[in-house]
Design a protein around this motif. Structure first.
Motif, PDB file in Angstrom:
ATOM      1  N   THR A   1       0.847  -1.192   0.000  1.00 27.17           N
ATOM      2  CA  THR A   1       0.000   0.000   0.000  1.00 27.17           C
ATOM      3  C   THR A   1       0.878   1.236   0.000  1.00 27.17           C
ATOM      4  N   GLY A   2       0.260   2.359  -0.297  1.00 23.89           N
ATOM      5  CA  GLY A   2       0.939   3.622  -0.107  1.00 23.89           C
ATOM      6  C   GLY A   2       0.932   3.995   1.360  1.00 23.89           C
ATOM      7  N   PRO A   3       1.604   5.092   1.720  1.00 20.94           N
ATOM      8  CA  PRO A   3       1.721   5.474   3.125  1.00 20.94           C
ATOM      9  C   PRO A   3       0.539   6.245   3.688  1.00 20.94           C
ATOM     10  N   GLU A   4      -0.461   6.548   2.833  1.00 25.71           N
ATOM     11  CA  GLU A   4      -1.623   7.311   3.294  1.00 25.71           C
ATOM     12  C   GLU A   4      -2.861   6.861   2.523  1.00 25.71           C
ATOM     13  N   ALA A   5      -4.005   6.928   3.182  1.00 26.14           N
ATOM     14  CA  ALA A   5      -5.272   6.603   2.533  1.00 26.14           C
ATOM     15  C   ALA A   5      -5.947   7.900   2.113  1.00 26.14           C
TER      16      ALA A   5
END
Length: 283
Positions: free
Chosen positions: A187-191
Motif C-alpha cells: 500500500t501507499g503510506p496514506e489513505a
C-alpha cells in the motif's frame, strides 16, 4: 539466499505496469530474465497452451500475472502451473488483488491462490496490492476534461505506486526462501479519497482537477460500452462499491518490511507524472 545469475526468472505480462518494472529490477540485480509477451521474441499466450512449456523451459522462478480483463482464467492458470511443475520451477510469485484472501473459492484470483497453496513442487509468494496510483495517470482514473468520474463516494484507499509493488515482487523472486508461503499487501503510506487525490494532482500541475461521484450502474454500463468486457463490469462494480462503503485498503508496513524503503507518497507520484495531465493529453 539471494538468487544467482544462473537462475532464470520468467516474467509474465512483461510489457504491463508491474511486469515491465519487475523485469527491470531483476535484471538490475543480475538475474537472467525471460520477458514473456504476445510477440515472436518470447511468445506466450494464455489462449494457446502450446506456448506454456516452451516459455517455461529452463525457468527457475515465475512472476505470474493472470490474463487481464477476464474472470474465468483459473483453469488456464492451473494448466500453466502443471507445466511449471514439469519444468522444475522452484518458486512462483503471484500478482493477486487486495483482500482476495476473503473472496469465495470460485473467484478466479482466489482459486489461483488456493491452487498455489496446494502445490508442493515449488514455493510461492502472493502479492495483493492496493489500487495503483498509476490508474490516475494511465487508465480509468485519468482525468477527462479536468474531471475524475468514478463511483467511489467518499471512501478512502491507500493507493500504491506500481514501482513499490514491483519492488516487493522482485524481492520475493530474488530471495524465494525468505518469502516462501508469504503474502504481502503493498500500500501507499496514506489513505486518500479520490477528491483528495485530485487536489494533490491539481497542486502538482497548477490546474484544478475535480472529482465527481456518479451512479455506479451507469458508470459500469459506460465502461462496458467503451470496450471493457461485460463480465469484467462486475469486477469494477465490486471494486468501486468496496471503496465507497468504507472498506478500502489501509496503509501498512509491507513495502518497508520487504524492501527496506518507505513507499512512494501520492504527492511524489503526482510530481513525477505531471506529463500525463498536460493540457494536450486531457480529452
Amino acid at each position: 539466499m539471494q538468487k544467482s545469475a544462473e537462475s532464470l526468472v520468467l516474467v509474465l505480462g512483461a510489457s504491463g505496469k508491474t511486469g515491465s518494472r519487475v523485469a527491470r529490477i531483476l535484471s538490475e540485480r543480475g538475474l537472467a530474465v525471460r520477458a514473456a509477451r504476445r510477440d515472436p521474441r518470447v511468445r506466450f499466450d494464455w489462449n494457446d497452451d502450446a506456448t506454456f512449456a516452451p516459455t517455461l523451459d529452463g525457468v527457475t522462478g515465475v512472476y505470474l500475472v493472470s490474463p487481464v480483463m477476464r474472470v474465468d482464467f483459473a483453469a488456464d492458470v492451473s494448466a500453466f502451473l502443471d507445466q511449471a511443475e514439469l519444468a522444475g520451477v522452484e518458486h512462483v510469485t503471484y500478482l493477486s488483488g487486495y483482500g482476495v484472501e476473503h473472496a469465495p473459492a470460485e473467484v478466479a484470483l482466489r482459486a489461483v491462490e488456493l491452487d498455489l497453496g496446494s502445490r508442493k513442487a515449488f514455493t510461492h509468494s502472493i502479492i495483493r496490492p492496493a489500487w495503483f496510483m498509476e490508474d490516475f495517470s494511465e487508465t480509468f482514473l485519468k482525468p477527462v476534461a479536468d474531471q475524475i468520474v468514478v463511483p467511489n463516494g467518499n471512501g478512502r484507499e491507500a493507493f500504491v505506486a506500481v514501482e513499490d509493488i514491483a519492488a516487493v515482487a522482485a524481492a520475493t523472486l530474488c530471495e524465494p526462501e525468505r518469502h516462501a508461503g508469504k503474502a504481502y499487501a503493498p500500500t501507499g503510506p496514506e489513505a486518500l479519497t479520490v477528491e483528495e487525490a485530485a487536489a494533490v494532482i491539481s497542486t502538482a500541475i497548477g490546474r484544478t482537477i475535480t472529482y465527481r461521484d456518479t451512479d455506479r450502474e451507469g458508470w459500469v454500463r459506460a465502461m462496458v460500452a467503451s470496450g471493457i468486457p461485460e463480465a469484467y463490469g462486475d469486477v469494477l462494480r465490486t471494486l468501486t462499491s468496496t471503496i465507497a462503503e468504507g472498506h478500502g485498503s489501509t496503509p501498512n508496513g509491507d513495502v518497508l518490511a520487504v524492501t527496506g524503503s518507505i513507499p512512494i507518497t501520492f504527492a511524489d507520484f503526482a510530481a513525477r507524472a505531471t506529463s500525463a495531465w498536460t493540457t494536450e493529453t486531457v480529452r
